[in-house]
Write a protein that holds these residues in place. Structure first.
Motif, short mmCIF file in Angstrom:
data_model
loop_
_atom_site.label_atom_id
_atom_site.label_comp_id
_atom_site.label_asym_id
_atom_site.label_seq_id
_atom_site.Cartn_x
_atom_site.Cartn_y
_atom_site.Cartn_z
N ALA A 159 32.71 13.59 15.02
CA ALA A 159 32.50 12.67 13.91
C ALA A 159 31.96 11.36 14.47
O ALA A 159 32.49 10.83 15.45
CB ALA A 159 33.81 12.43 13.16
N VAL A 160 30.90 10.81 13.86
CA VAL A 160 30.28 9.62 14.43
C VAL A 160 31.21 8.41 14.39
O VAL A 160 31.08 7.49 15.19
CB VAL A 160 28.95 9.28 13.71
N ALA A 161 32.16 8.40 13.45
CA ALA A 161 33.10 7.29 13.34
C ALA A 161 34.46 7.66 13.92
O ALA A 161 35.45 6.98 13.66
CB ALA A 161 33.25 6.87 11.88
N GLY A 162 34.50 8.75 14.68
CA GLY A 162 35.78 9.30 15.12
C GLY A 162 36.44 8.55 16.25
O GLY A 162 35.92 7.59 16.80
N GLY A 163 37.60 9.06 16.60
CA GLY A 163 38.40 8.53 17.69
C GLY A 163 39.70 9.27 17.78
O GLY A 163 40.17 9.86 16.80
N GLY A 164 40.32 9.28 18.97
CA GLY A 164 41.61 9.94 19.14
C GLY A 164 41.59 11.44 18.94
O GLY A 164 42.61 12.05 18.63
N GLY A 165 40.39 12.04 19.08
CA GLY A 165 40.30 13.49 18.94
C GLY A 165 40.09 13.96 17.51
O GLY A 165 39.84 15.15 17.28
N LYS A 166 40.17 13.05 16.52
CA LYS A 166 39.95 13.45 15.13
C LYS A 166 38.46 13.69 14.90
O LYS A 166 37.61 12.93 15.36
CB LYS A 166 40.46 12.37 14.17
N GLY A 167 38.14 14.74 14.15
CA GLY A 167 36.74 15.06 13.87
C GLY A 167 36.00 15.57 15.08
O GLY A 167 34.77 15.47 15.14
N MET A 168 36.72 16.13 16.04
CA MET A 168 36.10 16.65 17.26
C MET A 168 36.38 18.15 17.36
O MET A 168 37.54 18.56 17.31
CB MET A 168 36.63 15.93 18.49
#
Length: 655
Positions: A159-168
């Motif tokens: 995910a382009v706005a992701g972080g912490g492994g979310k949307g990956m």
């Protein structure tokens, strides 16, 4: 220099910023939610303001409430910490518009690095190497599928706005790409309000290397060397170190130079981190390390950089925000020794790393290392916030010495009744692969069976039996034996034969039984034990640190290697089975909420009859009577939140 600073955060990072601010003579201001009314960071501040209910979105994430608190207290500056509002460009702008000093980068820099696809394009323009992939505007399924095929599987969807492994999502085969894409888009939308993704070539043996950078308003940008954060679990960092193992001088020069170029490309001011992903299949090589993202804030792992450089990064943040230049030139920033940090979480590795919440009745940290924490004994670990309760940081002359020192520190941790990952951390640090520096982001997953293996040591049992002996045997020799009931004379018999006494007990809820033969009777008595049919080895009992918390009929708690064993002993019996002497205690198998009470104190119950119902992890767990009897104690009410191991009710066997 401004005279006061408000920290728009909580817990460990708030306490950390206050420590430096106090040393610099600044007035410190805390904000807190209703759940944090008695928190350590609230008491450590010179002034504190309640900003809302426990939920973060109604308190720590409410920019208007934080700004109102700053204005009400006359705060001249705001430090955002990390998480919450720290990378919120709109909040930074609002702070500056209110005439308050923002201790962080310019909002334009935050925005430039806030979206992964835009940041990668910017880095390409700045000559910073990026992971091969696709970060285009066309988000159609057809285009994304074609790009994935061009890159070659496996690929990583982010995910382009992701972080912490979310949307990956990692996708290994072309036929699975559509499902992986849909999943990443859903997570991106639900977590960040943005379903857009980028695609990268998946690195089969990745290492997470990051560089601490610092800029000021005078055009200076420096780096403070690199950190290795490869030891991760589900994309969450567990252990960090500086410098990175296996990093030669040429590779270090290439990576740190690229990080400085990245920071200059966005006119960066303040503390930031440039994160790289390295292909470690053939060691660390300059041409196999690529830009991943930038964190426009102070990092959780900043203490390891402070340890090898001697720099207080929070002090630098405060000075740069006040308009001062960076205190040191690049050539004057040292790199001495080796530092490591372990994140101590309130979680239970033995039960799928379930979060553990509740009151910290016992909280002891090692006293010969740096410990950054936002909790203390008697405090609470809340269900509303991040489960990290402390950071253990060490420094030594070599990597081997640092790993050994940190492992020992983790083994010294004593926390109860909240569970922690201290023992798990110690096993990670002791693992031969880690000691050799043979780590990548898949290390924990690959070695999980070993790292989660329960201890087979006899020492906790031996320590508990030592206390049980004090309870059951020493009392018999110090009193008139005719005034004691036979249950208190463990092992005592007139004209004693050779048949052993039996002592049923539970260890962490598991029923066991010890058979004891008393030898050398008298004040210098000794006992020989067989536990569950096997002789007990307690020759190293002196190595165990034990904490008896109750005497009478209460549990005995033994800490060993960062973990705890809780023992409940029944009265000693002779010739009976262990199950017939069960204490009837119904204990919470995990933290949760009481949602039903089918029985009450005084009720007659039959074996298997539900007594109390616990809701945890969105499931209901009925605790039933272990035998026919009477509910002698009922210690909770519907709606209560309980911790793992709490005695909810006690059933006594029918006469």
């Amino acid at each position: 220099m401004f005279k006061s600073v408000l920290v728009a955060n909580r817990g460990e990072i708030a306490c950390r910023v206050f420590r430096t601010a106090r040393r610099m003579g600044l007035r410190t201001i805390a904000v807190y939610s209703e759940a944090d009314a008695n928190a350590l960071h609230v008491r450590e501040a010179d002034e504190a303001v309640l900003i809302g209910p426990a939920a973060a979105r109604e308190s720590y994430l409410d920019a208007a409430k934080v700004l109102a608190a700053a204005k009400a207290t006359g705060a001249e500056a705001i430090h955002p910490g990390y998480g919450f509002l720290s990378e919120n460009a709109d909040f930074a702008e609002a702070v500056m518009a209110a005439g308050i000093v923002w201790i962080g980068p310019q909002p334009s820099s935050i925005r430039a690095m806030g979206l992964k696809d835009a940041a990668k394009k910017l880095m390409i323009e700045a000559g910073v190497p990026v992971t091969p992939g696709y970060q285009g505007e066309d988000q159609s399924v057809e285009t994304l599928t074609a790009e994935a095929n061009r890159i070659g599987f496996p690929v990583l969807i982010k995910a382009v706005a992701g972080g912490g492994g979310k949307g990956m999502k990692k996708v290994d085969r072309a036929e699975d790409f559509a499902d992986g894409l849909a999943s990443a888009q859903r997570e991106g939308q639900s977590s960040f309000g943005d379903p857009r993704v980028l695609i990268e070539s998946y690195i089969t043996r990745p290492r997470h290397i990051e560089v601490q950078v610092f800029g000021d308003s005078h055009g200076n940008v420096v780096h403070l060397h690199e950190r290795d954060c490869s030891l991760q679990r589900r994309h969450q960092k567990v252990i960090e170190e500086a410098p990175a193992p296996g990093m030669d001088a040429a590779t270090r020069e290439a990576v740190t130079a690229a990080a400085v170029r990245a920071a200059k490309a966005v006119n960066y001011q303040g503390a930031g981190t440039i994160e790289f992903i390295a292909d470690a299949s053939d060691g660390l090589k300059a041409d196999r390390i690529w830009f991943m993202e930038m964190n426009t804030r102070l990092q959780v792992e900043h203490p390891v950089t402070e340890s090898i450089t001697g720099v207080d990064l929070v002090e630098w943040q405060l000075r740069v925000a006040a308009g001062q230049p960076i205190p040191l030139a690049q050539a004057d920033i040292p790199m001495k020794g080796w530092a490591m940090e372990a994140r101590l979480y309130a979680e239970d590795p033995a039960h799928g790393f379930l979060p553990s919440i509740g009151r910290l009745d016992h909280f002891v940290m090692p006293d010969d290392i740096r410990v950054d924490t936002g909790v203390e004994q008697g405090g609470e670990v809340s269900q509303f916030y991040d489960p990290m309760i402390a950071k253990l940081i060490v420094h030594a002359d070599s990597r081997e010495a640092a790993a050994a020192r940190l492992a020992n520190a983790c083994r010294e941790v004593e926390v109860w009744p909240v569970r922690t990952n201290a023992g798990f951390l110690a096993r990670c640090l002791d693992h031969p692969r880690f000691v050799e520096g043979d780590v990548d982001t898949g290390f924990i997953a690959a070695e999980e069976d070993t790292l989660l293996a329960p201890s087979l040591s006899d020492l906790p049992v031996a320590a508990a039996l030592s206390w049980a002996n004090e309870r059951f045997v020493d009392a018999a020799y110090s009193k008139d034996i005719w005034s004691e009931s036979p249950a208190h004379l463990f092992g005592f018999r007139l004209n004693a034969g050779t048949r052993p006494a039996r002592l049923p007990f539970q260890q962490n809820g598991v029923s066991r039984v010890a058979e004891a033969s008393i030898i050398n009777r008298g004040p210098d008595w000794q006992a020989e034990y067989v536990v569950d049919g096997e002789p007990l080895d307690y020759s190293d009992l002196d190595e165990v640190g034990s904490l008896p918390t109750t005497y009478g009929d209460g549990p005995i708690r033994v800490f060993l290697d960062g973990e705890i064993s809780v023992f409940d002993f029944a009265a000693p019996v002779f010739g009976l089975t262990a199950s017939s002497a069960s204490d009837g205690g119904l204990r919470a198998p995990m933290p949760g909420k009481i949602v039903a009470a089918p029985a009450k104190a005084g009720d007659v119950v039959t074996k298997g009859q539900p007594v109390v119902v616990l809701e945890a992890m969105k499931m209901e767990h009925a605790l039933t009577a272990p035998f026919d009897g009477v509910v002698a104690e009922f210690n909770v009410a519907v709606g209560d939140q309980v911790v793992d191991g709490a005695v909810l009710a006690v059933v006594k066997a029918a006469d």
